[in-house]
Design an enzyme around this catalytic site. Structure first.
Site, PDB file in Angstrom:
ATOM      1  N   ASN A  17      -4.078   6.838  -0.979  1.00 24.71           N
ATOM      2  CA  ASN A  17      -4.062   8.071  -1.781  1.00 24.71           C
ATOM      3  C   ASN A  17      -5.154   8.051  -2.848  1.00 24.71           C
ATOM      4  OD1 ASN A  17      -1.884  10.164  -1.155  1.00 24.71           O
ATOM      5  ND2 ASN A  17      -0.795   8.223  -0.901  1.00 24.71           N
ATOM      6  N   ARG A  68      11.378  -5.428 -18.244  1.00 24.05           N
ATOM      7  CA  ARG A  68      10.654  -4.244 -17.792  1.00 24.05           C
ATOM      8  C   ARG A  68       9.991  -3.497 -18.959  1.00 24.05           C
ATOM      9  NH1 ARG A  68      11.397  -1.568 -13.354  1.00 24.05           N
ATOM     10  NH2 ARG A  68      13.523  -2.253 -13.024  1.00 24.05           N
ATOM     11  N   MET A  93       4.807   1.076  -7.161  1.00 25.63           N
ATOM     12  CA  MET A  93       6.152   0.846  -6.636  1.00 25.63           C
ATOM     13  C   MET A  93       7.084   0.196  -7.663  1.00 25.63           C
ATOM     14  SD  MET A  93       5.687   2.357  -3.852  1.00 25.63           S
ATOM     15  CE  MET A  93       7.164   2.044  -2.905  1.00 25.63           C
ATOM     16  N   ARG A  94       6.948   0.625  -8.908  1.00 27.41           N
ATOM     17  CA  ARG A  94       7.856   0.111  -9.933  1.00 27.41           C
ATOM     18  C   ARG A  94       8.546   1.268 -10.649  1.00 27.41           C
ATOM     19  NH1 ARG A  94       7.663  -4.782 -12.252  1.00 27.41           N
ATOM     20  NH2 ARG A  94       8.069  -3.872 -14.292  1.00 27.41           N
ATOM     21  N   ILE A  95       9.769   0.999 -11.080  1.00 33.08           N
ATOM     22  CA  ILE A  95      10.459   1.963 -11.932  1.00 33.08           C
ATOM     23  C   ILE A  95       9.915   1.768 -13.343  1.00 33.08           C
ATOM     24  CG2 ILE A  95      12.707   2.526 -12.942  1.00 33.08           C
ATOM     25  CD1 ILE A  95      13.940   1.626 -10.239  1.00 33.08           C
ATOM     26  N   HIS A 112       5.311  11.199  -4.030  1.00 36.74           N
ATOM     27  CA  HIS A 112       6.518  10.578  -3.462  1.00 36.74           C
ATOM     28  C   HIS A 112       6.712  11.084  -2.038  1.00 36.74           C
ATOM     29  CE1 HIS A 112      10.441   8.685  -3.455  1.00 36.74           C
ATOM     30  NE2 HIS A 112      10.923   9.794  -2.931  1.00 36.74           N
ATOM     31  N   SER A 139       5.998  15.035  -1.997  1.00 33.49           N
ATOM     32  CA  SER A 139       6.019  15.845  -3.208  1.00 33.49           C
ATOM     33  C   SER A 139       5.121  15.211  -4.263  1.00 33.49           C
ATOM     34  CB  SER A 139       7.436  15.902  -3.808  1.00 33.49           C
ATOM     35  OG  SER A 139       8.382  16.334  -2.865  1.00 33.49           O
ATOM     36  N   GLU A 146      13.727  10.064 -15.472  1.00 36.12           N
ATOM     37  CA  GLU A 146      14.607  10.034 -14.289  1.00 36.12           C
ATOM     38  C   GLU A 146      13.787   9.677 -13.053  1.00 36.12           C
ATOM     39  OE1 GLU A 146      17.642  13.168 -12.189  1.00 36.12           O
ATOM     40  OE2 GLU A 146      16.578  13.754 -13.991  1.00 36.12           O
ATOM     41  N   ASP A 148      11.921   9.590  -9.884  1.00 34.78           N
ATOM     42  CA  ASP A 148      11.536  10.631  -8.916  1.00 34.78           C
ATOM     43  C   ASP A 148      12.239  11.962  -9.218  1.00 34.78           C
ATOM     44  OD1 ASP A 148       9.906   8.782  -7.569  1.00 34.78           O
ATOM     45  OD2 ASP A 148      11.594   8.102  -6.349  1.00 34.78           O
ATOM     46  N   GLU A 177      -0.328  13.796   2.570  1.00 36.71           N
ATOM     47  CA  GLU A 177      -0.364  13.277   1.189  1.00 36.71           C
ATOM     48  C   GLU A 177      -1.793  13.279   0.666  1.00 36.71           C
ATOM     49  OE1 GLU A 177       1.737   9.689   0.170  1.00 36.71           O
ATOM     50  OE2 GLU A 177       3.053   9.839   1.887  1.00 36.71           O
TER      51      GLU A 177
HETATM   52  C1  GAR Z   1       2.472   6.647  -0.179  1.00 35.05           C
HETATM   53  O1  GAR Z   1       3.101   7.040   1.002  1.00 35.05           O
HETATM   54  C2  GAR Z   1       3.198   7.195  -1.382  1.00 35.05           C
HETATM   55  O2  GAR Z   1       3.750   8.474  -1.165  1.00 35.05           O
HETATM   56  C3  GAR Z   1       4.290   6.173  -1.561  1.00 35.05           C
HETATM   57  O3  GAR Z   1       3.677   4.947  -1.305  1.00 35.05           O
HETATM   58  C4  GAR Z   1       2.607   5.141  -0.379  1.00 35.05           C
HETATM   59  C5  GAR Z   1       1.363   4.530  -0.964  1.00 35.05           C
HETATM   60  O4  GAR Z   1       0.342   4.504  -0.024  1.00 35.05           O
HETATM   61  N1  GAR Z   1       4.840   6.213  -2.876  1.00 35.05           N
HETATM   62  C6  GAR Z   1       6.091   5.876  -3.149  1.00 35.05           C
HETATM   63  O5  GAR Z   1       6.873   5.521  -2.298  1.00 35.05           O
HETATM   64  C7  GAR Z   1       6.462   5.981  -4.604  1.00 35.05           C
HETATM   65  N2  GAR Z   1       7.871   5.879  -4.763  1.00 35.05           N
HETATM   66  P1  GAR Z   1      -1.141   4.217  -0.463  1.00 35.05           P
HETATM   67  O6  GAR Z   1      -1.125   2.922  -1.277  1.00 35.05           O
HETATM   68  O7  GAR Z   1      -1.885   4.065   0.809  1.00 35.05           O
HETATM   69  O8  GAR Z   1      -1.605   5.387  -1.295  1.00 35.05           O
END
Ligand code: GAR
Length: 220
Positions: A17, A68, A93-95, A112, A139, A146, A148, A177
């Site tokens: 992305n 955290r 990928m962290r809260i 997401h 999205s 909160e 996502d 995406e």
């Molecule tokens: C993507 O699919 C993104 O939507 C998801 O991780 C992937 C990252 O791919 N994000 C989440 O799951 C966030 N909760 P990328 O590193 O190739 O962009």
């Protein structure tokens, strides 16, 4: 002409992305400056991508912090030093601790892989399949305390086909995406989209429902 929007990207992994944002900028579709790519993983491929593009990177290892909140405050301190206007979570990928992100309210977006409010959290493709959904998608939303759960700006959807599995869904969703995220960032970079106390504003009008990525544009 005003200065380009300064963007810091947070990412934990592959970085496709982020690569899509870079490519949109290369094509002249995004007038932005990437000031930093920050990661929680020292071996995240996204860091290589950034370095190849001459963009500064930083890594903070969560294991080096007591909890955290301490980690998140350190992370946002580091990010703040590069003075971004916007933080883009692109596979981070962290809260994030609610207190730590307060100063960034309205200045942080996340992509997401689900049609929020469906399937916050992990394993979104699996959950959409298990529920027998006919449609799935991605999205882009403003980040709030909160998970996502912040206001959704825009979505891209696809039809779930018979025979789809988690892999095929993820593979078909990813290119969407890659279109959705740069399109939303472009709206912010051109000053058309913002979040205020009343909610999301697009062209100074309240956005009543998320925009949809359709036929190459973001449509109401
Ligand atoms: C993507 O699919 C993104 O939507 C998801 O991780 C992937 C990252 O791919 N994000 C989440 O799951 C966030 N909760 P990328 O590193 O190739 O962009």
């Amino acid at each position: 002409m005003s200065a380009p929007l300064r963007i810091a990207v947070l990412a934990s992994g592959r970085g496709s992305n982020f690569a899509a944002l870079l490519a949109a900028r290369e094509r002249g579709e995004l007038s932005v400056e990437f000031v930093l790519v920050a990661s929680d993983k020292a071996d995240a491929p996204v860091l290589q991508l950034a370095q190849s593009a001459g963009i500064p990177t930083t890594v903070l290892n969560p294991r080096e912090y007591t909890d955290r909140r301490a980690y998140d405050f350190a992370l946002f301190d580091r990010i703040g030093a590069s003075k971004p206007d916007l933080l883009v979570l692109a596979g981070f990928m962290r809260i994030i601790d609610g207190e730590a992100l307060k100063p960034w309210a309205g200045r942080m977006i996340n992509i997401h892989p689900s049609l929020l409010p469906k399937y916050r959290g992990l394993h979104t493709h699996r959950r959409a399949l298990k529920a027998g959904d006919l449609e799935h998608g991605a999205s882009v939303h403003y980040v709030t305390a909160e998970l996502d759960g912040g206001p959704v700006i825009a979505q891209a959807a696809l039809t779930i086909e018979a025979g789809d599995d988690e892999n095929t869904l993820a593979t078909r969703l990813l290119p969407l995406e890659h279109q959705l995220l740069p399109a939303v960032v472009a709206l912010i970079a051109t000053g058309r989209l913002a979040l205020d106390d009343e909610g999301i504003q697009l062209d100074n009008e309240p956005l009543r429902k998320p925009l949809r990525w359709q036929k190459g544009i973001l449509a109401p």
